[in-house]
Design a protein around this motif. Sequence first.
Motif, PDB file in Angstrom:
ATOM      1  N   GLU A 107       0.807  -1.134  -0.047  1.00  0.00           N
ATOM      2  CA  GLU A 107       0.083  -0.054  -0.091  1.00  0.00           C
ATOM      3  C   GLU A 107       0.845   1.248   0.017  1.00  0.00           C
ATOM      4  N   GLU A 108       2.054   1.199  -0.283  1.00  0.00           N
ATOM      5  CA  GLU A 108       3.097   2.305  -0.022  1.00  0.00           C
ATOM      6  C   GLU A 108       2.823   3.346  -1.498  1.00  0.00           C
ATOM      7  N   MET A 109       2.643   4.498  -1.282  1.00  0.00           N
ATOM      8  CA  MET A 109       2.658   5.213  -2.504  1.00  0.00           C
ATOM      9  C   MET A 109       3.693   6.394  -2.203  1.00  0.00           C
ATOM     10  N   THR A 110       4.648   6.223  -2.890  1.00  0.00           N
ATOM     11  CA  THR A 110       5.845   7.004  -2.665  1.00  0.00           C
ATOM     12  C   THR A 110       6.516   7.347  -4.085  1.00  0.00           C
ATOM     13  N   ILE A 111       7.341   8.641  -4.231  1.00  0.00           N
ATOM     14  CA  ILE A 111       7.767   9.037  -5.555  1.00  0.00           C
ATOM     15  C   ILE A 111       9.259   9.235  -5.164  1.00  0.00           C
ATOM     16  N   PRO A 112      10.265   8.367  -5.836  1.00  0.00           N
ATOM     17  CA  PRO A 112      11.631   8.468  -5.462  1.00  0.00           C
ATOM     18  C   PRO A 112      12.089   9.906  -5.980  1.00  0.00           C
ATOM     19  N   GLY A 113      13.006  10.669  -5.580  1.00  0.00           N
ATOM     20  CA  GLY A 113      13.622  11.541  -5.815  1.00  0.00           C
ATOM     21  C   GLY A 113      13.051  12.787  -5.143  1.00  0.00           C
ATOM     22  N   THR A 114      11.883  12.937  -4.636  1.00  0.00           N
ATOM     23  CA  THR A 114      11.128  13.915  -3.775  1.00  0.00           C
ATOM     24  C   THR A 114      11.931  14.387  -2.626  1.00  0.00           C
ATOM     25  N   ALA A 115      11.753  15.616  -2.307  1.00  0.00           N
ATOM     26  CA  ALA A 115      12.381  16.378  -1.107  1.00  0.00           C
ATOM     27  C   ALA A 115      12.098  15.253   0.180  1.00  0.00           C
ATOM     28  N   SER A 116      10.873  14.972   0.315  1.00  0.00           N
ATOM     29  CA  SER A 116      10.263  14.319   1.472  1.00  0.00           C
ATOM     30  C   SER A 116      10.942  12.744   1.495  1.00  0.00           C
ATOM     31  N   GLU A 117      11.008  12.392   0.299  1.00  0.00           N
ATOM     32  CA  GLU A 117      11.810  10.781   0.196  1.00  0.00           C
ATOM     33  C   GLU A 117      13.348  10.904   0.491  1.00  0.00           C
ATOM     34  N   LYS A 118      13.857  11.958   0.025  1.00  0.00           N
ATOM     35  CA  LYS A 118      15.050  12.338   0.360  1.00  0.00           C
ATOM     36  C   LYS A 118      15.673  12.364   1.887  1.00  0.00           C
ATOM     37  N   ALA A 119      14.526  12.987   2.666  1.00  0.00           N
ATOM     38  CA  ALA A 119      14.876  13.236   4.079  1.00  0.00           C
ATOM     39  C   ALA A 119      14.470  11.758   4.613  1.00  0.00           C
ATOM     40  N   ALA A 120      13.642  11.149   4.243  1.00  0.00           N
ATOM     41  CA  ALA A 120      13.146   9.825   4.727  1.00  0.00           C
ATOM     42  C   ALA A 120      14.304   8.962   4.921  1.00  0.00           C
ATOM     43  N   ASP A 121      15.219   8.802   3.612  1.00  0.00           N
ATOM     44  CA  ASP A 121      16.227   7.924   3.501  1.00  0.00           C
ATOM     45  C   ASP A 121      17.354   8.220   4.400  1.00  0.00           C
ATOM     46  N   ILE A 122      17.565   9.799   4.582  1.00  0.00           N
ATOM     47  CA  ILE A 122      18.612  10.096   5.321  1.00  0.00           C
ATOM     48  C   ILE A 122      18.204  10.015   6.922  1.00  0.00           C
ATOM     49  N   ILE A 123      17.099  10.112   7.359  1.00  0.00           N
ATOM     50  CA  ILE A 123      16.566   9.552   8.682  1.00  0.00           C
ATOM     51  C   ILE A 123      16.991   8.180   8.812  1.00  0.00           C
ATOM     52  N   SER A 124      16.498   7.166   7.957  1.00  0.00           N
ATOM     53  CA  SER A 124      16.804   5.917   8.291  1.00  0.00           C
ATOM     54  C   SER A 124      18.373   5.119   8.262  1.00  0.00           C
ATOM     55  N   LYS A 125      19.341   6.261   7.688  1.00  0.00           N
ATOM     56  CA  LYS A 125      20.822   6.018   7.971  1.00  0.00           C
ATOM     57  C   LYS A 125      21.353   6.662   8.912  1.00  0.00           C
ATOM     58  N   GLU A 126      20.825   7.829   9.440  1.00  0.00           N
ATOM     59  CA  GLU A 126      21.363   8.696  10.444  1.00  0.00           C
ATOM     60  C   GLU A 126      20.877   8.285  11.935  1.00  0.00           C
ATOM     61  N   PHE A 127      19.598   7.870  11.647  1.00  0.00           N
ATOM     62  CA  PHE A 127      18.890   7.586  12.990  1.00  0.00           C
ATOM     63  C   PHE A 127      18.487   6.151  13.087  1.00  0.00           C
ATOM     64  N   PRO A 128      19.567   5.166  13.202  1.00  0.00           N
ATOM     65  CA  PRO A 128      19.054   3.792  13.503  1.00  0.00           C
ATOM     66  C   PRO A 128      18.398   3.558  14.455  1.00  0.00           C
TER      67      PRO A 128
END
Length: 745
Positions: free
Chosen positions: A43-64
């Motif tokens: 049920e995920e509806m995301t668009i790679p490359g958007t600012a919000s997706e980029k932030a989510a990727d950083i959070i998953s790496k920087e905040f384990p």
Amino acid sequence: MSKLLYKIGGWSARNKFKVLGGWIIIMIAILGIAFSMKPAFSEEMTIPGTASEKAADIISKEFPSTPNVGSIRMIFGAEGKDKLNSKEAQKAISDALDKISQDKSVKSIANPYEVGTINSEGTVAYADITYKEKAENITKKSKELVKDSAKMTKNQGIQTELNGDITAFKLEIGGISEVIGIVMAFIVLVVMFTSFLIAGLPIFTALIGLATSLGITFLATNFFNISSISMTLAIMIGLAVGIDYALFIFSKHRQQLSEDMDIHESIARATGTAGGAVVFAGLTVMVALCGLTVVGVPFLAVMGLTAAISVLMAMLISITLVPAVLAWIGNRMKPNQNVSGVFRFITKGGEKRQGQSTNWWGRFLRRQPLLITIISILLLLTISVPALHLRLGLPDDGMKAEGTPERQAYDLMAEGFGKGVNGPLVALIDVSNTSENKTDAINKIAKKLTELDNVSSTTSPVPSESGNYAIVNITPKTGPNDEETTNLVHDIRDITASDSKNSPHIYVTGMTAINIDIAEKLNDAIPLFAGLIVGFALLLLIVVFRSLLVPLTAVLGFLLTMTATLGFAVFVLQDGYLDKLFGIPAEGPILAFLPILVIGILFGLAMDYQVFLVSRMREEYVNTGNARESVQAGIKFSGPVVTAAGLIMIFVFASFIFAGDVMIKSMGLALAFGILFDAFIVRLTIIPGLMILMGKASWYLPKWLDNIIPNVDIEGHGLDELLKKEKNKEEKNKEEKKHSLRYDK
């Protein structure tokens, strides 16, 4: 193409039981394999490359320390004069949470009395239950334990609602929507064919094609991320076009039987002629649906591809299984001259009085073509006006029906903590490239966040282990789909927008921000996608009809259809007018991917009706040279079939308005009224009216262009001539053989 389809139709008719049995075996085999592999929808509806997706990727790496695990929120509401901070309420809630804590899969429980998640009035509180596993791995036993605990507090007089990962997608095949659509389509076919048996056959063949395509979709879920809404769209499209495509071939076959043509020859010719239109229509719809891949939105591309599979199956069924079914039913397909139905009434009348091919609608248009055309155009333009303030978004729990648990939980949270609590934002402060003190830079930006308009509250910044990033949770004053929340997201991003690369940078993420980015990305893609579709339609129709003005009017008519469809959708779904009539639970922004989806689907279906109606006009014009009478012939002979096909589409799509999900409701509403506007106002009224006014100019094509473009006979009108030539050639060969034998003797 027509000769190939003629051979396929003839072979299928001669081998009817093999074809029927083969399709049933294929359907059962695909469904069996698919269900044995246990389909799972994403049920995920995301668009790679958007600012919000980029932030989510950083959070998953920087905040384990914040892993992707499942969670359930229990929301408590005081009833009557009792408060949740009373001893009785505290004991009831704590006992329920203690019971849940016995579950070994629970990682932590945030008790509202310990963490302060209770409003100042003491009327609403909530507890977040965090699990050790991902959402999809939370067991049914764990969920039942939460539900049983919720019953404990309810029995103590405390309103208790649940949201989060408490529910999972349930695979449902068939339902009230599909049943209503099929029943209404059956009624239209009964009226058209005046036979219950014949009326059920197009539905039977459509269901086999639909089941096969769904089996393929179920299989694909094991290899690709496919959302459940994709399956619903595939059902909508597959059911509608499956019935319509079979209807085209059925109608052609029945017309030929009324002229005493041999059954097997009629089936082959119907497949070669009407089947050609079906193949063209099917490929056009598939191209439009596959065109969704150019938008750059993965989940939308998948929706288009799964719907295209259902169209492909409907097309293959129509040129193989339909001929076999027609051969099986035999002479019962021949029309009964003593029975007349509504559609027969539509096509009757006028021949004796006018001495021409016409019916009452054709005569009505011919009397006042200019006035009727102007009124029709003004009507669609008026309906289009609300589209000027179109606003896109994705539905939240606040747009669900009032009686659903999700809506009750949403309303209770909004009542206790404000609308913004249902749409929190996550600000990610990036100070990795700054030359100043990183802690000071983070605190400076965090302070700016508190000063923004429409911010209800913010948390203290939480830095990452490296110190290069920090997270601030923001609660807006407005709901997730309010325009003010969208403005707040832009305001947050603008805090560091003008700074250099070496200065701090701020991102915004969270489901609300992700949904806003998706809506804006899709909004920006609408002009490009619409331009591609319109350009493709213009070139395609120039080749098909060998005319400049006919394709131009067809494309302009399609634009009217699109603006009117979006205008009506905004009028009902966004502005809230007639919402009770259509069972819309709450007004809100238009589904973000609805405009692009509707453009792609309606384009294919509009070209389908345009070709089936106007190709008959062109055939008559080529034979007679009379432009006005050719329009009358098209309305008389193709109009009833387009009418029936349009009604079937409308009923199938409209039946999904009764579905519970607001996304399905909005798609059903837009597509149903889009077909209504296109089939009955544009194709059967505006286009014929303009062609009557233009006369022979309708078919003008410069000679140099006529020499360049290929000659396409999509309806196979040249098939009869080809068959006559082959027959004459065979007879000539027989005569030559006879003469040769006589000479030898």
